[in-house]
Design an enzyme around this catalytic site. Structure first.
Site, PDB file in Angstrom:
ATOM      1  N   HIS A   1       0.830  -1.212   0.000  1.00 39.36           N
ATOM      2  CA  HIS A   1       0.000   0.000   0.000  1.00 39.36           C
ATOM      3  C   HIS A   1       0.862   1.257   0.000  1.00 39.36           C
ATOM      4  O   HIS A   1       0.710   2.135  -0.852  1.00 39.36           O
ATOM      5  CB  HIS A   1      -0.903  -0.037   1.236  1.00 39.36           C
ATOM      6  CG  HIS A   1      -1.825   1.132   1.370  1.00 39.36           C
ATOM      7  ND1 HIS A   1      -3.155   1.058   1.043  1.00 39.36           N
ATOM      8  CD2 HIS A   1      -1.623   2.402   1.815  1.00 39.36           C
ATOM      9  CE1 HIS A   1      -3.732   2.234   1.256  1.00 39.36           C
ATOM     10  NE2 HIS A   1      -2.820   3.076   1.736  1.00 39.36           N
ATOM     11  N   GLU A   2       1.796   1.330   0.945  1.00 37.98           N
ATOM     12  CA  GLU A   2       2.621   2.537   1.067  1.00 37.98           C
ATOM     13  C   GLU A   2       3.572   2.695  -0.124  1.00 37.98           C
ATOM     14  O   GLU A   2       3.857   3.812  -0.555  1.00 37.98           O
ATOM     15  CB  GLU A   2       3.401   2.527   2.385  1.00 37.98           C
ATOM     16  CG  GLU A   2       2.522   2.531   3.633  1.00 37.98           C
ATOM     17  CD  GLU A   2       1.549   3.701   3.700  1.00 37.98           C
ATOM     18  OE1 GLU A   2       1.799   4.740   3.052  1.00 37.98           O
ATOM     19  OE2 GLU A   2       0.523   3.574   4.392  1.00 37.98           O
TER      20      GLU A   2
ATOM     21  N   HIS B   1       1.776   4.425  -2.873  1.00 33.31           N
ATOM     22  CA  HIS B   1       1.888   5.877  -2.718  1.00 33.31           C
ATOM     23  C   HIS B   1       3.253   6.361  -3.209  1.00 33.31           C
ATOM     24  O   HIS B   1       3.362   7.376  -3.905  1.00 33.31           O
ATOM     25  CB  HIS B   1       1.750   6.264  -1.246  1.00 33.31           C
ATOM     26  CG  HIS B   1       0.368   6.161  -0.697  1.00 33.31           C
ATOM     27  ND1 HIS B   1      -0.727   6.692  -1.321  1.00 33.31           N
ATOM     28  CD2 HIS B   1      -0.089   5.600   0.457  1.00 33.31           C
ATOM     29  CE1 HIS B   1      -1.810   6.463  -0.581  1.00 33.31           C
ATOM     30  NE2 HIS B   1      -1.447   5.800   0.492  1.00 33.31           N
TER      31      HIS B   1
ATOM     32  N   HIS C   1       3.587   6.432  -6.930  1.00 32.57           N
ATOM     33  CA  HIS C   1       2.775   7.537  -7.444  1.00 32.57           C
ATOM     34  C   HIS C   1       3.568   8.839  -7.341  1.00 32.57           C
ATOM     35  O   HIS C   1       3.662   9.616  -8.304  1.00 32.57           O
ATOM     36  CB  HIS C   1       1.476   7.623  -6.626  1.00 32.57           C
ATOM     37  CG  HIS C   1       0.400   8.429  -7.266  1.00 32.57           C
ATOM     38  ND1 HIS C   1      -0.841   8.611  -6.692  1.00 32.57           N
ATOM     39  CD2 HIS C   1       0.352   9.130  -8.428  1.00 32.57           C
ATOM     40  CE1 HIS C   1      -1.597   9.366  -7.480  1.00 32.57           C
ATOM     41  NE2 HIS C   1      -0.892   9.697  -8.536  1.00 32.57           N
TER      42      HIS C   1
END
Length: 594
Positions: A383-384, A387, A390
């Site tokens: 998940h991190e 980020h 991105h």
């Protein structure tokens, strides 16, 4: 701390080699403030003046961002470090001055006659980089105040952040929860870092003890915590009214140009499917063989006799393999991040709890983890790093003015990674018990990211509406609202312990109003996009990577529509509910066949 397997602490020296270098930029920002203030009153003189002022303003904000991020992350390494407490305070003060210094820019642009601004944009090609920003400023016109009022608002930010800062210090530095005995009878201190691991325990006594010892501490401070949260809500209402928004919710959604219907549709769609949550609770109660299912029983895996220890390096490999559908370039860049000091891996005393991704423009993203050797933490890492990737692509492709993407789109990027990792594991794990464990985890992901976050979102909506109506916000009021939501969302199969209704007191996200709904919209969009990536291949991947590289160059709903999903419709949320139902069917079938 390094070994042959890689880096376990992040390299903040990539931002500043030394604290002395930080001090130099701190001083530089102070000088740049004067430079930016020198353009005051001149933005309407010529296109050249407007461009120079915008360039100077963004350069100031870019350097200030580095100063603030470094100070904050150094403190996150150890919240008890007095030196970096001082750095964070100084950086916050400097940021307030920076915001005050640039506060005249938007009002001056808005004061320009429309035809004059159009002429400037035609005459000066350099202004093209600010096109989206200029269009967005014009959209904000009804909510922008006079120059003097904007300065006052900018100066107020440091004071109005008090609730957030007080909560963070109380929660991370001062609050302690005591100790319990683990499965082996060994005394273990309950912390933010290990609380979820204790709730995952197969030993119900451990789960129960951890639950009650944690909430005992929050209960002792419930009135203080209610005052802090109440102050945060009043801050939200203050800013919404000052800026002439009809409500705090509309004020919060305005920057993303998200209509309130998206927020309301999300709550309504999930509420229409609460029978699925109740059905899952009934299955959980049956499989665990409990007469009463309690709140501390909601996280332990339904497959009790499996021990799936996943060391950090194995987690890294799993994440990299899971991202293969995104192509070689993505995986190569991801690997570079893992090997180049992007991640601070393990919990330490004083370290900020939880996990996040952050980092200043012009450097690279960083990920804070408090890694435990379990599947949940593998997904948190994925998940991190979603980020992080991105940010990596956006920062590389976009100028500073459009590099910072909205949280609304951020949660899509992070959750696509989780979804692809789950696809990979369900395809490659042959062991029936582990597959059941993964199905359980997938159900838990949707429960936690959609049902739970939407319950949070509804709580936020209710407490803001009550405060806007002039009603008091006390510990009793918060607890009463939370109790009703717990009962409605979890249903008749769950016995709601009184302590569980104090959960409002420990949720950091409530201090960033109307934030958590984006987790639910993010998962819904990500579920749809990851399905496209797996089924359509390169075409969908190209659309998705273009989305990552687009940063904040358009409004979230527009960027997502170009990526292939329409979040203005309730359909993506309903599709996620349908996926939850299908996973539940599959899990019930496997359990029934045993």
């Amino acid at each position: 701390m390094n070994n042959e397997n890689g880096n376990y602490t992040w390299k903040l020296e990539d931002i500043y080699v030394s604290d002395e270098q930080w001090e130099e930029d701190f001083t530089r920002v102070q000088k740049l403030i004067s430079e930016v203030e020198g353009y005051k009153g001149k933005l309407g003189k010529s296109a050249k003046d407007l461009l120079e002022a915008l360039n100077a303003g963004y350069r100031l904000q870019e350097i200030n961002e580095k100063v603030f991020v470094y100070a904050s992350m150094k403190l996150d390494e150890d919240n008890t470090n007095a030196k970096y407490q001082g750095y964070k305070d100084r950086a916050a003060g400097l940021s307030a001055k920076v915001q005050a210094a640039v506060s005249y820019i938007v009002p001056e642009i808005l004061a320009l006659p429309a035809d004059k601004l159009t002429e400037f944009r035609q005459d000066e090609p350099g202004l093209a980089v600010y096109s989206f920003m200029l269009d967005d400023i014009l959209r904000q016109k009804p909510h922008i105040l006079s120059e003097k009022e904007e300065q006052i608002i900018a100066q107020s930010k440091e004071v109005t952040q008090a609730a957030n800062n007080i909560f963070k210090m109380l929660n991370n530095a001062d609050l302690s929860f005591g100790s319990i005995k683990d499965e082996n009878g060994k005394e273990v201190e309950v912390t933010h870092g290990n609380y979820l691991s204790l709730l995952l325990s197969g030993d119900r006594r451990v789960r129960r003890d951890a639950f009650f010892v944690l909430y005992k501490s929050y209960g002792e401070y419930k009135n203080t915590l209610a005052s802090i949260l109440g102050a945060s809500v009043k801050r939200d209402i203050f800013y919404s009214r000052v800026r002439k928004h009809p409500s705090a919710l509309e004020a919060a959604l305005f920057s993303d140009k998200v209509p309130t219907e998206v927020y309301d549709n999300l709550i309504d769609t999930v509420r229409q499917n609460l029978n699925l949550m109740h059905r899952y609770m009934a299955l959980r109660k049956e499989v665990l063989g409990l007469e009463e299912l309690r709140m501390y029983d909601l996280y332990t895996p339904l497959v009790q006799d499996i021990k799936w220890e996943i060391p950090y390096q194995d987690a890294v490999d799993m994440v990299k393999e899971g991202m293969a559908p995104l192509g070689d370039t993505y995986v190569k860049d991801l690997t570079k991040g893992f090997e180049s000091g992007w991640v601070d891996v393990y919990p330490r005393k004083g370290k900020t709890s939880g996990a996040y991704c952050w980092g200043p423009y012009g450097v690279h993203p960083y990920v804070l983890m408090n890694y435990q050797n379990n599947l949940n933490n593998v997904f948190t890492l994925a998940h991190e790093m979603g980020h992080a990737m991105h940010s990596f692509y956006s920062y590389n492709e976009q100028p500073y003015s459009t590099a910072h993407y909205s949280i609304f789109t951020a949660e899509v990027a992070s959750t696509v990674n989780e979804s692809l990792l789950m696809h990979h594991l369900l395809d490659t794990v042959g062991d029936k018990k582990k597959k059941l464990y993964l199905l359980n985890h997938y159900l838990e992901q949707i429960r936690g990211t959609v049902f739970r976050q939407v319950m949070f979102a509804e709580f936020e909506k209710i407490i803001h509406q009550r405060a806007e109506a002039g009603e008091p916000l006390t510990a009793e009021v918060f607890t009463e609202i939370y109790k009703k939501l717990n009962e409605e969302y979890y249903g008749p199969e769950v016995v709601i312990d009184e302590e569980a209704n104090l959960e409002w007191a420990r949720i950091p996200h409530f201090y960033n109003a109307f934030y958590v709904y984006k987790y639910a919209t993010g998962l819904s969009a990500a579920t749809y996009l990851s399905k496209q990536i797996v089924e359509e291949g390169e075409v969908a991947v190209d659309r998705y990577l273009t989305f990552l590289k687009s940063g904040g160059s358009n409004y979230p709903l527009d960027l997502l529509k170009e990526a292939g999903v329409d979040m203005a419709s309730p359909q993506p949320v309903q599709d996620t509910m349908d996926l939850f139902a299908a996973l539940l069917d599959e899990m019930e079938k496997i359990i029934g066949d045993k």
